[in-house]
Write an enzyme that holds these catalytic residues in place. Sequence first.
Site, PDB file in Angstrom:
ATOM      1  CG  ASP A 127      48.236  36.691  42.037  1.00 52.44           C
ATOM      2  OD1 ASP A 127      48.461  38.640  42.064  1.00 52.44           O
ATOM      3  OD2 ASP A 127      48.683  36.464  41.346  1.00 52.44           O
TER       4      ASP A 127
ATOM      5  CE1 TYR B 221      49.746  32.098  36.340  1.00 60.96           C
ATOM      6  CE2 TYR B 221      48.300  32.847  38.746  1.00 60.96           C
ATOM      7  CZ  TYR B 221      49.719  33.381  37.946  1.00 60.96           C
ATOM      8  OH  TYR B 221      50.329  34.081  38.468  1.00 60.96           O
TER       9      TYR B 221
ATOM     10  CG  HIS C 235      51.704  37.674  34.082  1.00 60.12           C
ATOM     11  ND1 HIS C 235      50.992  36.370  33.794  1.00 60.12           N
ATOM     12  CD2 HIS C 235      52.631  37.384  34.324  1.00 60.12           C
ATOM     13  CE1 HIS C 235      51.047  35.325  34.660  1.00 60.12           C
ATOM     14  NE2 HIS C 235      52.478  36.027  35.235  1.00 60.12           N
TER      15      HIS C 235
ATOM     16  CE  LYS D  80      49.634  38.088  38.487  1.00 59.08           C
ATOM     17  NZ  LYS D  80      49.093  36.445  39.272  1.00 59.08           N
TER      18      LYS D  80
END
Length: 281
Positions: free
Chosen positions: A48, A53, A115, A82
């Site tokens: 994930d 990120y 998200h 996401k």
Amino acid sequence: MINSLQDTIKLNNGIEMPGFGLGVFQVENDATAEIVKNSIEVGYRSIDTAAIYGNEAGVGEGIKQALVSTGLKREDLFITSKVWNADLSYDETVAAYEESLQKMELDYLDLYLIHWPGINKYAESWRALEDLYTAGKIKAIGVCNFNVSHLQDLLKTARVIPVINQVEFHPHLQQEVLLAFCKEHNMQLEAWAPLMQGGLLEDPTIAKIAEKYGKSNAQVILRWDIQNGVVTIPKSVRKERMVQNADIFDFILTDEELQVINEMNLEKRVGPDPAEFDFVM
């Protein structure tokens, strides 16, 4: 209930998803490839990540390396990313999805999520996800951090029901009303920060249960997730910790022990409140 690291649960569209996986939040891109490769080599099949990120390229490289070292095929893995708050218009969502694929060098994602709901920002993004899904470009679509009110609003116009709602979930934030709503509407709850970002690793109540089974606090909490039917994706950067986190299938918490943990609920968050969170980075 899943009984091994690679056991799956069936989502509401019939797709099978591993019930236990690896999260890579706050992992630097340069370190991500080795971490993802290690996780797949020790048996993880679900990874994930998210655009925000900044490590999707590392995830893709890790996948590539692991497929060579293990002999697995892409379809043996379940990869999630996401779309971030800054890209919630229809066209931006489609572009963000294509960019994620490009960074990971993948032909498709197994699961793509919104998200955060933002403040009334998700309707157009969800329509884009629906179109990508019906076009066969994503295996499944869902959301993150949606409260009941967000889900109720989304379901008024949704053509596709989300398969997943990924939210902060741990013994101090059990989201009972949200969990019940998701079960009622056949949406799978998935836990992020299942260990409260380390905040429960020394908790004495959990430690007492852990001592009985010769397990760590983390293992007891992750087992509690599994027995509650919640998909969980703890973050691990060390190979030995990945193995330890997954070593939760050789014991079963009793009803009394589950109740002890259930009574720890404080509705306490370590992350933002979805009802208020709206910043763009």
